[in-house]
Design a protein around this motif. Structure first.
Motif, mmCIF file in Angstrom:
data_model
loop_
_atom_site.group_PDB
_atom_site.id
_atom_site.type_symbol
_atom_site.label_atom_id
_atom_site.label_comp_id
_atom_site.label_asym_id
_atom_site.label_seq_id
_atom_site.Cartn_x
_atom_site.Cartn_y
_atom_site.Cartn_z
ATOM 1 N N ARG A 296 2.360 9.140 3.032
ATOM 2 C CA ARG A 296 2.188 10.566 2.767
ATOM 3 C C ARG A 296 3.028 11.416 3.716
ATOM 4 N N ASN B 278 -7.064 4.511 -1.462
ATOM 5 C CA ASN B 278 -6.297 4.806 -2.678
ATOM 6 C C ASN B 278 -6.908 5.953 -3.476
ATOM 7 N N ASP B 279 -7.577 6.851 -2.766
ATOM 8 C CA ASP B 279 -8.043 8.120 -3.332
ATOM 9 C C ASP B 279 -9.108 7.983 -4.407
ATOM 10 N N THR C 42 0.869 4.154 -2.771
ATOM 11 C CA THR C 42 0.683 5.557 -2.411
ATOM 12 C C THR C 42 1.829 6.416 -2.918
ATOM 13 N N ARG D 207 -1.224 4.225 4.014
ATOM 14 C CA ARG D 207 -1.264 5.389 3.118
ATOM 15 C C ARG D 207 -0.812 6.651 3.838
ATOM 16 N N ASP D 208 -1.328 6.863 5.047
ATOM 17 C CA ASP D 208 -0.985 8.064 5.800
ATOM 18 C C ASP D 208 0.500 8.096 6.151
ATOM 19 N N ARG E 10 -5.431 2.471 5.186
ATOM 20 C CA ARG E 10 -5.383 3.929 5.379
ATOM 21 C C ARG E 10 -4.196 4.315 6.250
ATOM 22 N N SER F 67 1.418 7.081 -6.490
ATOM 23 C CA SER F 67 0.340 8.035 -6.674
ATOM 24 C C SER F 67 0.802 9.456 -6.362
ATOM 25 N N GLN G 147 0.827 -1.201 0.000
ATOM 26 C CA GLN G 147 0.000 0.000 0.000
ATOM 27 C C GLN G 147 0.865 1.255 0.000
ATOM 28 N N ARG G 148 1.943 1.255 0.774
ATOM 29 C CA ARG G 148 2.824 2.432 0.793
ATOM 30 C C ARG G 148 3.451 2.678 -0.576
ATOM 31 N N ASP H 72 -4.289 4.309 -9.451
ATOM 32 C CA ASP H 72 -4.967 4.095 -8.174
ATOM 33 C C ASP H 72 -6.065 3.036 -8.305
#
Length: 272
Positions: free
Chosen positions: A192, A88-89, A38, A188-189, A185, A41, A34-35, A109
């Motif tokens: 980011r 994933n937005d 992200t 993802r955070d 999530r 993305s 997932q990272r 995404d």
């Protein structure tokens, strides 16, 4: 930005998660996938903010088949896709019978979301099957709010009944989807935050680029979507079971990504 090399790396992480019996290693590989998705993305968002004219195509919409009409429990499958999509937005519209969804967002995404969903939905079904086969649900009860109209004024009360297999499955899978979504999530955070901390430029801030991307997807969804109303997920009419949800949450914590995932390719519907 998302390219074949990045997609291959994500796919390798998913297969590594499947190949280990250690749940902590599996979770690490899942979150790493997932990272990486992200990060790819973010790269695309920054590129578009820096040079919109030379950047790859913007948002698009893709139909994803969830299952055949009449199959019970499709809403929990949709809930899983939506949870992954939000990490994933993506913006997601749901068919009235939950047989398909319309995913709005950037192509990379959507690819990542489909890849994660393809494996996780198989795991979710297998885990709920194992839970039902174990018979553990038979020791649980379902709580359901009913309206008592026997008196002069209707009254609402909670009624407890033995937990049926279908109610156990729906509760289990709903909790599984929620837990998986929370894990993704979180990953993802983290990605980011790392990207923002590493951003030393002043002309193209990562945070500004991500905000611009979010606005672009929202605007595209508004201009293209024909959906009416709000999708509310699984109905509570079947009953609520704390025990089944607890089991589903635990399975979601242990979930690993199988090699069923095919980035960028079509996915067969479950139970079609």
């Amino acid at each position: 930005m998302t390219d074949d090399k990045t997609l291959t790396r994500i796919g390798n992480l998913l297969r590594q998660a499947e190949g280990t019996d250690n749940e902590h290693e599996a979770a690490t590989f899942l979150q790493a996938a997932q990272r990486l998705a992200t990060a790819a993305s973010i790269d695309l968002a920054v590129a578009r903010a820096h040079d919109p004219s030379g950047a790859p195509a913007g948002p698009t919409v893709r139909q994803v088949i969830i299952g055949s009409a009449g199959k019970r429990g499709l809403k929990t499958y949709v809930a899983l896709f939506v949870a992954i999509g939000h990490a994933n937005d993506l913006k997601v519209d749901v068919a009235h019978n939950s047989t398909f969804v319309m995913a709005y967002g950037f192509p990379g995404d959507i690819d990542a979301t489909e890849a994660l969903y393809s494996s996780l939905v198989v795991q979710m079904v297998a885990a709920s099957d194992a839970y039902l086969k174990s018979g553990a649900y038979k020791q649980e009860v379902a709580a359901k709010v009913v309206t008592d109209r026997s008196g002069w004024q209707p009254r609402r009360r909670v009624e407890y009944t033995p937990l049926s297999p279908i109610t156990a499955r729906l509760n289990f899978q709903s909790a599984f989807a929620e837990r998986v979504g929370a894990r993704l999530r979180e990953a993802r955070d983290e990605a980011r935050a790392e990207a923002a901390a590493a951003d030393t430029t002043r002309s193209t801030s990562t945070e500004v680029a991500l905000r611009g991307k979010e606005v672009e997807v929202v605007d595209y969804h508004r201009s293209q979507s024909t959906a009416r109303g709000t999708w509310r997920g699984s109905s509570a009419s079947a009953g609520y079971s704390e025990g089944a949800r607890r089991a589903g949450d635990q399975a979601g914590r242990r979930a690993r990504i199988g090699d069923q995932a095919t980035l960028g390719g079509p996915r067969a519907a479950i139970g079609s």
